[in-house]
Motif scaffolding. Structure first.
Motif, PDB file in Angstrom:
ATOM      1  N   SER A 163       0.827  -1.206   0.000  1.00  0.00           N
ATOM      2  CA  SER A 163       0.000   0.000   0.000  1.00  0.00           C
ATOM      3  C   SER A 163       0.860   1.254   0.000  1.00  0.00           C
ATOM      4  CB  SER A 163      -0.913   0.018   1.227  1.00  0.00           C
ATOM      5  OG  SER A 163      -1.746  -1.111   1.235  1.00  0.00           O
ATOM      6  N   THR A 164       0.486   2.222  -0.817  1.00  0.00           N
ATOM      7  CA  THR A 164       1.200   3.494  -0.844  1.00  0.00           C
ATOM      8  C   THR A 164       0.607   4.430   0.206  1.00  0.00           C
ATOM      9  OG1 THR A 164      -0.275   4.303  -2.575  1.00  0.00           O
ATOM     10  CG2 THR A 164       1.809   3.328  -3.281  1.00  0.00           C
ATOM     11  N   VAL A 165       1.410   5.335   0.684  1.00  0.00           N
ATOM     12  CA  VAL A 165       0.963   6.320   1.661  1.00  0.00           C
ATOM     13  C   VAL A 165       0.420   7.525   0.898  1.00  0.00           C
ATOM     14  CG1 VAL A 165       1.652   7.837   3.549  1.00  0.00           C
ATOM     15  CG2 VAL A 165       2.679   5.560   3.330  1.00  0.00           C
ATOM     16  N   GLY A 166      -0.837   7.822   1.133  1.00  0.00           N
ATOM     17  CA  GLY A 166      -1.484   8.913   0.416  1.00  0.00           C
ATOM     18  C   GLY A 166      -1.583  10.192   1.231  1.00  0.00           C
ATOM     19  N   ARG A 167      -2.193  11.179   0.634  1.00  0.00           N
ATOM     20  CA  ARG A 167      -2.333  12.482   1.273  1.00  0.00           C
ATOM     21  C   ARG A 167      -3.088  12.417   2.606  1.00  0.00           C
ATOM     22  NH1 ARG A 167      -4.146  18.168  -1.566  1.00  0.00           N
ATOM     23  NH2 ARG A 167      -4.818  19.260   0.317  1.00  0.00           N
TER      24      ARG A 167
END
Length: 304
Positions: free
Chosen positions: A221-225
């Protein structure tokens, strides 16, 4: 245009020296830069190490080989001139001068030279093989090995336990100059799970300022805003403007743009950056082999 490889500079270098006069390095560099139509930006491009300019380095290797094969001479420090052998080669109007041609000239003359022994013409696992000079090949191989090491490190870190990951973060930040003592760093960083902040660490050894830490040991999972906004909100609640958000995955474009636009000093460290820092600061890695590349100490010979 692309920066020419060191063998491509050999013939233009001989042509530049064909007037028989001595030409210093600066003059030669300018002349060949014009011949190849290199922009100022291209002339300033650096090797991966950042310690030498690519074009300057390739010219130096071309001079080294031409000198060793007797086509040019180095009559004074930092200056070169063509030899009778070099002029003779130019008179034959070769379409290109490279290591294969130089080798064939030596073979035709029945000479054996120490200048070249073969490996440079073989395929190289790094860089462009025979197109790159030896120093560039070494740097490219080093970069390739480091990329592979980063991949191995990231895989190990992602599989590590939360306790081990916490210790890794502490070790890295201490090596980078944060945190004061290991005990203080471990105590503050260990205070996790509180309102979007995993811990706090001293910015310097005196504890004059603090930096808040958020660490995510994520696989895919990418870290989003939204995650970054939560972290910033936590900083505001603590009247702080400095933070490090660290993840073993990556950050979305929105997250990076958000950090760039806000008046808070937030450092984003993704998995690739994390492993690069680990290598740079010797966390979880050890030196395998060291090669010393030596050069002539001209100051020694200046005493003659």
């Amino acid at each position: 245009m692309p920066i020419p490889d060191f063998q491509a500079t050999m013939l233009p270098l001989l042509q530049h020296l064909a007037d028989g006069n001595e030409h210093d390095n600066a003059e030669t560099h300018q002349a060949l830069s014009r011949m190849f139509g290199l922009t100022e930006e291209e002339q300033q491009q650096l090797l991966p190490s950042g310690k030498a300019k690519i074009f300057t380095n390739r010219l130096a290797w071309a001079k080294s080989y031409l000198k060793r094969f007797g086509l040019i001479a180095n009559p004074s420090r930092g200056a070169y001139a063509i030899t009778a052998k070099g002029l003779s080669l130019l008179q034959a109007s070769p379409p290109r001068v490279d290591l294969k041609l130089l080798q064939s000239l030596d073979a035709d003359a029945g000479n054996q030279t120490d200048a070249y022994t073969g490996p440079l013409l073989e395929e190289s696992p790094c860089g462009n093989g025979p197109m790159d000079d030896p120093f560039s090949q070494i740097e490219q191989c080093h970069a390739t090995l480091e990329q592979a090491l980063q991949g191995e490190l990231l895989s190990l870190v992602r599989r590590a336990s939360p306790a081990f990951f916490e210790r890794l973060v502490i070790d890295l930040l201490l090596k980078m100059g944060y945190g004061g003592s290991y005990t203080d760093a471990a105590r503050t960083l260990g205070a996790t799970g509180d309102g979007g902040v995993d811990g706090v660490i001293n910015e310097d050894r005196l504890g004059l300022d603090t930096v808040y830490i958020q660490a995510k040991r994520w696989q895919d999972s990418t870290v989003g805003r939204p995650e970054i906004q939560k972290f910033v909100g936590a900083l505001m609640g603590r009247h702080s403007s400095k933070g490090i958000f660290l993840t073993t995955s990556s950050f979305t474009k929105d997250a990076r743009e958000y950090v760039a636009a806000i008046p808070y000093r937030i450092i984003l460290i993704d998995g690739q950056t994390l492993t690069r820092y680990m290598i740079q600061y010797d966390v979880g890695v050890a030196v395998h082999t060291t090669y010393a590349i030596k050069r002539i100490a001209m100051d020694y010979f200046d005493q003659e």
